[in-house]
Scaffold this motif. Structure first.
Motif, PDB file in Angstrom:
ATOM      1  N   ILE A 115       0.957  -0.998  -0.067  1.00 41.20           N
ATOM      2  CA  ILE A 115      -0.039   0.031  -0.013  1.00 41.20           C
ATOM      3  C   ILE A 115       0.912   1.231  -0.111  1.00 41.20           C
ATOM      4  CG2 ILE A 115      -1.743   1.270   1.513  1.00 41.20           C
ATOM      5  CD1 ILE A 115      -2.897  -1.599   2.322  1.00 41.20           C
ATOM      6  N   VAL A 116       1.886   1.332   0.881  1.00 43.34           N
ATOM      7  CA  VAL A 116       2.801   2.669   0.903  1.00 43.34           C
ATOM      8  C   VAL A 116       3.483   2.576  -0.398  1.00 43.34           C
ATOM      9  CG1 VAL A 116       4.620   3.451   2.132  1.00 43.34           C
ATOM     10  CG2 VAL A 116       2.979   2.259   3.401  1.00 43.34           C
ATOM     11  N   LYS A 117       3.932   1.542  -0.862  1.00 43.34           N
ATOM     12  CA  LYS A 117       4.881   1.667  -2.172  1.00 43.34           C
ATOM     13  C   LYS A 117       4.051   2.111  -3.066  1.00 43.34           C
ATOM     14  CE  LYS A 117       7.610  -1.440  -5.092  1.00 43.34           C
ATOM     15  NZ  LYS A 117       8.266  -2.895  -5.344  1.00 43.34           N
ATOM     16  N   ASN A 118       2.791   1.934  -3.189  1.00 39.17           N
ATOM     17  CA  ASN A 118       1.910   2.105  -4.222  1.00 39.17           C
ATOM     18  C   ASN A 118       1.265   3.469  -4.306  1.00 39.17           C
ATOM     19  OD1 ASN A 118       2.443  -0.048  -6.261  1.00 39.17           O
ATOM     20  ND2 ASN A 118       1.168  -1.424  -4.877  1.00 39.17           N
ATOM     21  N   ALA A 119       1.255   4.058  -2.902  1.00 39.61           N
ATOM     22  CA  ALA A 119       0.587   5.242  -2.539  1.00 39.61           C
ATOM     23  C   ALA A 119       1.158   6.535  -3.732  1.00 39.61           C
ATOM     24  CB  ALA A 119       0.988   5.572  -0.951  1.00 39.61           C
ATOM     25  N   ASN A 120       0.104   7.165  -3.731  1.00 36.33           N
ATOM     26  CA  ASN A 120       0.600   8.307  -4.650  1.00 36.33           C
ATOM     27  C   ASN A 120       0.509   9.772  -4.128  1.00 36.33           C
ATOM     28  OD1 ASN A 120       1.326  10.152  -6.724  1.00 36.33           O
ATOM     29  ND2 ASN A 120      -1.008   9.943  -7.750  1.00 36.33           N
ATOM     30  N   LEU A 121       1.591   9.862  -3.184  1.00 35.48           N
ATOM     31  CA  LEU A 121       1.566  10.879  -2.101  1.00 35.48           C
ATOM     32  C   LEU A 121       2.298  11.981  -2.552  1.00 35.48           C
ATOM     33  CD1 LEU A 121       2.058   9.154   1.226  1.00 35.48           C
ATOM     34  CD2 LEU A 121       0.028  10.131   0.232  1.00 35.48           C
ATOM     35  N   THR A 122       1.872  12.484  -3.654  1.00 33.76           N
ATOM     36  CA  THR A 122       2.371  13.407  -4.486  1.00 33.76           C
ATOM     37  C   THR A 122       1.398  14.902  -4.817  1.00 33.76           C
ATOM     38  OG1 THR A 122       1.911  12.562  -6.822  1.00 33.76           O
ATOM     39  CG2 THR A 122       3.969  12.054  -5.544  1.00 33.76           C
ATOM     40  N   LEU A 123       1.938  15.815  -5.437  1.00 35.93           N
ATOM     41  CA  LEU A 123       1.036  16.890  -5.837  1.00 35.93           C
ATOM     42  C   LEU A 123       1.267  16.808  -7.518  1.00 35.93           C
ATOM     43  CD1 LEU A 123       1.654  19.620  -3.177  1.00 35.93           C
ATOM     44  CD2 LEU A 123      -0.353  17.948  -3.391  1.00 35.93           C
ATOM     45  N   ASP A 124       0.444  17.589  -8.288  1.00 35.70           N
ATOM     46  CA  ASP A 124       0.447  17.526  -9.435  1.00 35.70           C
ATOM     47  C   ASP A 124       1.694  18.307 -10.087  1.00 35.70           C
ATOM     48  OD1 ASP A 124      -1.978  16.335 -10.000  1.00 35.70           O
ATOM     49  OD2 ASP A 124      -2.954  18.225  -9.921  1.00 35.70           O
ATOM     50  N   THR A 125       2.402  19.267  -9.342  1.00 29.28           N
ATOM     51  CA  THR A 125       3.496  19.932  -9.582  1.00 29.28           C
ATOM     52  C   THR A 125       4.598  19.176  -9.035  1.00 29.28           C
ATOM     53  OG1 THR A 125       3.341  21.113  -7.490  1.00 29.28           O
ATOM     54  CG2 THR A 125       2.291  22.007  -9.468  1.00 29.28           C
TER      55      THR A 125
END
Length: 126
Positions: A115-125
């Motif tokens: 789950i952590v590895k595949n998490a997309n904890l980013t912003l568009d920028t």
């Protein structure tokens, strides 16, 4: 992220705590790439935002004078920047909370790791 093996965590709760901390640290790292880290400068930005909301104040007036632009241009710029930042950070917060929910629902450390590895904890920028 470290390699996961069966003896990495003593209990499921230990694994959950570990992965929840990773999510919070990663989200904070992303936020700090988009926010000002210094508390003094952050305070100035907050004061300027509050002044922009009321339409006047020494900080935004000084900025308009220094940049040689109309006060309204400074006001519009500050408010637009705050709205964009709030929008981006709120999207990140949703991703962070969703990831943490999935970790809490996972049955074992292997699932949490994925789950952590595949998490997309980013912003568009990013």
């Amino acid at each position: 992220m470290a390699k996961l093996n069966a003896s990495t965590y003593k209990t499921r709760d230990d694994a959950e705590r570990h992965f929840l901390q990773i999510v919070d640290k990663e989200a904070e790292s992303v936020r700090m790439r988009h926010l000002t880290a210094g508390s003094g400068q952050s305070l100035v930005y907050e004061i300027k935002y509050q002044e922009a909301l009321i339409g006047s104040g020494p900080y935004i007036e000084a900025e308009a004078e220094a940049l040689e632009v109309p006060l309204q241009e400074v006001i519009d710029s500050i408010i637009a920047a705050r709205h964009l930042t709030n929008q981006q950070i709120s999207l990140l917060e949703g991703k962070r909370l969703k990831t943490k929910k999935l970790i809490k629902q996972a049955t074992n450390a292997t699932e949490m790791h994925a789950i952590v590895k595949n998490a997309n904890l980013t912003l568009d920028t990013d």
